[in-house]
Design a protein around this motif. Structure first.
Motif, PDB file in Angstrom:
ATOM      1  N   CYS A 191      33.891  14.777 -22.436  1.00  0.00           N
ATOM      2  CA  CYS A 191      32.484  14.588 -22.055  1.00  0.00           C
ATOM      3  C   CYS A 191      32.276  14.916 -20.577  1.00  0.00           C
ATOM      4  O   CYS A 191      31.343  15.635 -20.204  1.00  0.00           O
ATOM      5  CB  CYS A 191      32.048  13.149 -22.342  1.00  0.00           C
ATOM      6  N   PHE A 202      25.693  14.141 -21.797  1.00  0.00           N
ATOM      7  CA  PHE A 202      26.320  13.548 -22.982  1.00  0.00           C
ATOM      8  C   PHE A 202      25.734  12.174 -23.267  1.00  0.00           C
ATOM      9  O   PHE A 202      25.239  11.482 -22.380  1.00  0.00           O
ATOM     10  CB  PHE A 202      27.844  13.461 -22.825  1.00  0.00           C
ATOM     11  N   THR A 204      27.167   9.252 -26.012  1.00  0.00           N
ATOM     12  CA  THR A 204      28.161   9.007 -27.048  1.00  0.00           C
ATOM     13  C   THR A 204      28.513   7.527 -27.099  1.00  0.00           C
ATOM     14  O   THR A 204      28.213   6.772 -26.179  1.00  0.00           O
ATOM     15  CB  THR A 204      29.431   9.847 -26.783  1.00  0.00           C
ATOM     16  N   GLU A 205      29.144   7.138 -28.186  1.00  0.00           N
ATOM     17  CA  GLU A 205      29.657   5.776 -28.320  1.00  0.00           C
ATOM     18  C   GLU A 205      31.160   5.848 -28.130  1.00  0.00           C
ATOM     19  O   GLU A 205      31.843   6.653 -28.781  1.00  0.00           O
ATOM     20  CB  GLU A 205      29.303   5.201 -29.690  1.00  0.00           C
ATOM     21  N   LYS A 219      27.696   2.349 -25.275  1.00  0.00           N
ATOM     22  CA  LYS A 219      26.942   3.594 -25.411  1.00  0.00           C
ATOM     23  C   LYS A 219      26.919   4.228 -24.028  1.00  0.00           C
ATOM     24  O   LYS A 219      26.363   3.653 -23.084  1.00  0.00           O
ATOM     25  CB  LYS A 219      25.529   3.313 -25.893  1.00  0.00           C
TER      26      LYS A 219
END
Length: 481
Positions: A191, A202, A204-205, A219
């Motif tokens: 990322c 980005f 994302t989890e 998150k």
């Protein structure tokens, strides 16, 4: 003391307020005390006194962090703060350190300048800042910034709090992967790399790791920061603690998978019942029709014997179906600590005659995982089916040799049963291996119920069974409990 005497003379002449730090000694300029209305004897020139008595409580945490970052790591800062005057009123100042000044301060001393603001920060801005902090705390959201030019990383107070690091902690860029759970470190690197090199934001989890080693879901959102030349000079972003919500989603997904699996098994079971019982009833119908058609008593008696055979076969089928139903209804039984070794001993005793007759050799090693919490009858049934299968489908040119081992890998528990038998044609029978009444050898005594029951028992307790086999070499069944 400030080493640049020319500069010192200038700022003293201009009556500018400053806080000088040199060899753990603090000095506040006379101008600084004067503008606040204090005499030197009214105050203690110490950080604690400044934090506890002079600076506004809203500005205290950030100033403390900035102060420690300056003293310990020479990180310059610029901050607007309110300071209490002797008359009880607050005045706003802009704090500036070396890098934020238009002139260069030489020497070992560090200096914080206090420029009084002519226009106070509006109440709206103060409220916005207050709501920002409250919102960050209530939503467990921390913010961060990576400065590529200075090769430094910054966290706000909430980020430190969420990640359980002490106040004043300076995050490391070099070892930044340590803030992520091991299994997600590559995701974090990907990322940041794409954002830094290609400007790809980005969201994302990802699992982060606190200073105390606790892994939790966040998150994470990040985006590039550009300068006027459209060059990427850093990345800024936030991360929000979503551990509770994520774990609920994971649990819900597991529950959904279990329900889907149960529905699938129920559908298959209904199909099996319909198919298998229909074949018996069709036979019975046909035989009764034939009884009506034949004329001699001898022929009728012969057909009656056929009814007896069909009846016995029907009973066997019903017993098998009943056994499958029992598996589905016994999963709520209490699990017990079961010994692999003791269970295998029971299996060996129950099929001792077959073992002796075939010269079967059974080697076992349960040292890595001696016991498991399981339904005892299931474990015995699973071992019995796999061992008898290994013997039943032995290679015609050699005695059966069976290896049984238990193992533990990343908290996952396994049991593996490997034989040197005839092997299974996986290309031909692989998708039918665990089906009811599906046989994959041409032995006359093959029924095709053992593996079906074994698979149902394992899956009813949320486990999985895998098979690897080669013709003429042998077969290995691996169970993930």
């Amino acid at each position: 003391m400030i080493q640049n005497h020319l500069f010192k003379n200038v700022i003293d002449d201009l009556d500018i307020g400053y806080w000088e730090l040199h060899n753990n000694i603090s000095n506040w300029s006379a101008a600084f005390l004067k503008v606040l209305g204090y005499e030197p004897e009214d105050v203690e020139i110490k950080l604690d006194y400044f934090l506890n008595h002079l600076i506004h409580t809203d500005d205290r945490p950030d100033f403390r962090d900035n102060f420690y970052s300056l003293v310990r790591n020479h990180l310059d800062f610029k901050q607007v703060i309110s300071i209490k005057c002797k008359n009880g009123e607050y005045k706003e100042f802009i704090c500036l350190t070396n890098d934020n000044l238009p002139i260069n301060v030489h020497g070992d001393a560090m200096v914080i300048f206090f420029n009084e603001r002519k226009f106070k920060t509006s109440e709206k801005v103060k409220k916005d800042y207050f709501y920002y902090r409250e919102n960050a705390e209530m939503t467990s959201t921390g913010s961060w910034y990576v400065d590529f030019k200075k090769q430094k990383s910054y966290w706000d107070d909430q980020a430190r709090k969420i990640l359980e690091y002490p106040e004043g902690y300076i995050p490391s860029i070099r070892n930044s992967t340590k803030y992520y759970a091991e299994e997600h470190q590559q995701l974090a690197v990907d990322c940041f790399f794409k954002c830094a090199m290609a400007g790809m934001p980005f969201e994302t989890e990802i699992k982060m790791l606190t200073a105390k080693g606790r892994a939790f879901w966040v998150k994470a959102v990040g985006k590039p920061v550009y300068n006027d030349d459209k060059e990427i000079i850093g990345i800024r972003g936030i991360f929000q603690d979503i551990d509770d919500e994520k774990l609920k989603v994971i649990t819900l997904q597991k529950t959904s998978d279990i329900i889907a699996s149960q529905n699938s098994r129920l559908f298959n079971f209904a199909h099996i019942v319909s198919h298998n019982l229909r074949s018996h009833t069709s036979n019975l119908t046909l035989i009764t029709q034939l009884i009506d058609d034949v004329e001699t008593v001898y022929e009728k008696l012969e057909l009656l014997n056929s009814i007896k055979d069909v009846s016995e076969s029907l009973n066997t089928t019903i017993d098998h179906l009943n056994e499958v139903v029992t598996i589905q209804t016994q999963t709520n039984q209490n699990k017990l600590e079961v010994s692999f070794s003791a269970t295998l001993d029971n299996v060996k005793k129950s099929i001792g005659g077959i073992i002796r007759e075939t010269n079967a050799k059974i080697n076992s090693d349960f040292s890595a995982l001696p016991t498991i919490e399981y339904i005892p009858a299931y474990l015995e049934s699973i071992l019995l089916n796999l061992v008898t299968n290994a013997i039943k489908y032995k290679h015609p040119d050699r005695d059966p040799e069976i290896s049984i081992t238990s193992s533990l890998l990343d908290k996952n528990k396994f049991l593996e049963v490997t034989d040197n038998g005839s092997g299974i044609d996986m290309q031909k029978f692989g998708n039918k291996l665990f089906g009811m009444y599906k046989t994959f050898h041409y032995n006359k005594d093959a029924v095709g119920i053992g593996l079906f029951i074994t698979k149902n028992q394992i899956e009813s307790l949320n486990g999985q069974i895998f098979v690897d086999s080669s013709l003429e070499k042998g077969t290995s069944f691996k169970i993930h409990f």
